[in-house]
Scaffold this active site. Structure first.
Site, short mmCIF file in Angstrom:
data_model
loop_
_atom_site.label_atom_id
_atom_site.label_comp_id
_atom_site.label_asym_id
_atom_site.label_seq_id
_atom_site.Cartn_x
_atom_site.Cartn_y
_atom_site.Cartn_z
N HIS A 1 0.83 -1.21 0.00
CA HIS A 1 0.00 0.00 0.00
C HIS A 1 0.86 1.25 0.00
O HIS A 1 1.88 1.34 0.68
CB HIS A 1 -1.01 0.00 1.15
CG HIS A 1 -0.46 0.17 2.53
ND1 HIS A 1 -0.16 1.41 3.07
CD2 HIS A 1 -0.20 -0.72 3.51
CE1 HIS A 1 0.26 1.26 4.32
NE2 HIS A 1 0.26 -0.02 4.61
N GLU B 1 -4.94 2.27 2.56
CA GLU B 1 -4.93 1.12 3.47
C GLU B 1 -5.07 1.57 4.91
O GLU B 1 -5.78 0.94 5.71
CB GLU B 1 -3.64 0.31 3.29
CG GLU B 1 -3.60 -1.00 4.05
CD GLU B 1 -3.02 -0.91 5.46
OE1 GLU B 1 -3.03 -1.93 6.18
OE2 GLU B 1 -2.56 0.19 5.86
N HIS C 1 4.69 3.41 12.87
CA HIS C 1 3.84 4.61 13.00
C HIS C 1 4.54 5.72 13.79
O HIS C 1 3.89 6.50 14.48
CB HIS C 1 2.48 4.27 13.63
CG HIS C 1 1.55 3.62 12.65
ND1 HIS C 1 0.17 3.72 12.77
CD2 HIS C 1 1.78 2.90 11.54
CE1 HIS C 1 -0.39 3.05 11.76
NE2 HIS C 1 0.57 2.55 11.01
#
Length: 354
Positions: free
Chosen positions: A66, A208, A319
């Site tokens: 993605h 995504e 993240h």
């Protein structure tokens, strides 16, 4: 890693591509795969599909990653010229304050997410504020000044770029999951150069991080695909601050991670493990009892059900603006995918026997 392929990886990682705003990153990806793909297509939302046309023998495989990354979006401008923001995807409120960011307006605007100096805070009241309570300072003195630079709805990303660490390791934002789109492209390149009998697709999906949206579109549209292999990152748990109860078998530099359970079709798991052994690629195993959290969860329920598999790249600090991977793992994933395409050529399909 070959110099040209490393340059492609760097271009992908340094091109901002937050969910819903992937166009610039998809242009980088499609420009690269056009050098060896038989055909490249994009759809209305920017999902990109490249194909190596095989001999027609055996199943058609799609290797996917993605294109989008997490980030922020401008939701308001205050009277004194600061920008209020909202998260795009799973942005981590504990790492955002005090970071350099770029607002992707008509022209890029540099800013920082403000953090009150430690001297002016009461340590007993320190807490991690929600993203909605944080703000971006672009240097404007008023809302009029700020609105000349940005407007509501502009996406925002961290300004970090790719940094080389020791050995084959790199740090960057957006490793989740431009590394997946890199491996899909590299697997397609290998299939093309080998003139593989299998028809192989490389796919770079959008959105995504906000609901597997691009995968749903591609899974619905590509009726000719017999199996999807979604390449994404997974948590490497070999750094010191991971709690013991969360430590798993995944380590940086130890090769691709093949996931078992949930959406992961057992015949594809077997194909991956056999291909890895034949190609002398070390693999790690990971369990998914409920869901994978990747595009595989959308692909496998497309139409009447399409065999799907999640193959992952070990990634530290997911993240955050400083995700870390070993580029040797990326190359190994591409080798595994190419070996799967070669080994699948003689198969009729992947259905389980009941």
């Amino acid at each position: 890693m070959h110099e040209s392929r490393r340059a492609f990886l760097t271009d992908l990682l340094e091109t901002p591509s937050p969910s819903g705003f992937e166009t610039a990153g998809q242009r980088v990806w499609t420009a690269y795969v056009r050098e060896f793909a038989d055909e490249v297509e994009t759809d209305a939302y920017g999902n990109a599909v490249a194909v190596h046309e095989g001999s027609g023998e055996g199943p058609t495989l799609a290797f996917t990653g993605h294109a989008d990354e997490i980030g922020f979006i401008v939701r308001d401008v205050t009277e004194d010229g600061f920008l209020r923001i909202a998260p795009v995807g799973g942005s981590d409120r504990t790492v955002s304050k005090g970071q350099h960011v770029t607002v992707h307006a008509d022209e890029p605007v540099q800013g920082v997410i403000g953090q009150t100096a430690i001297h002016l805070r009461d340590p007993s009241e320190d807490e991690f504020e929600d993203i909605s309570a944080q703000f971006v300072d672009v240097g404007a003195d008023s809302d009029e000044d700020a609105r000349e630079l940005v407007e509501v709805g502009d996406p925002v990303t961290f300004s970090t770029t790719v940094q080389d660490l020791a050995g084959d390791r790199i740090a960057a934002r957006g490793i989740d999951n431009r590394t997946g789109t890199w491996t899909a492209a590299e697997a397609l390149r290998r299939a093309s150069e080998a003139d593989a009998d299998a028809t192989v697709y490389a796919v770079s999906t959008v959105q995504e991080e906000v609901g597997l949206n691009g995968a749903r579109m591609v899974g619905f549209d590509r009726e000719e695909v017999d199996a999807f292999v979604a390449v994404d990152v997974t948590h490497a748990t070999d750094n010191p601050d991971v709690a013991t109860k969360r430590r798993g078998p995944v380590e940086l530099g130890e090769g691709p991670v093949v996931t078992r359970g949930s959406a992961n079709h057992p015949e594809l798991v077997t194909l991956a493990r056999e291909a890895a052994e034949a190609a002398d690629v070390d693999v790690q195993l990971q369990a998914a009892g409920t869901r994978t959290g990747t595009d595989a969860d959308a692909f496998f329920t497309s139409r009447s059900g399409v065999p799907s598999l999640n193959v992952s790249i070990p990634n530290r600090y997911m993240h955050t603006p400083v995700e870390v991977v070993d580029t040797g793992d990326l190359v190994a994933v591409a080798e595994l995918l190419a070996a799967m395409a070669e080994r699948a050529a003689g198969r009729e399909g992947f259905a389980v026997e009941v």
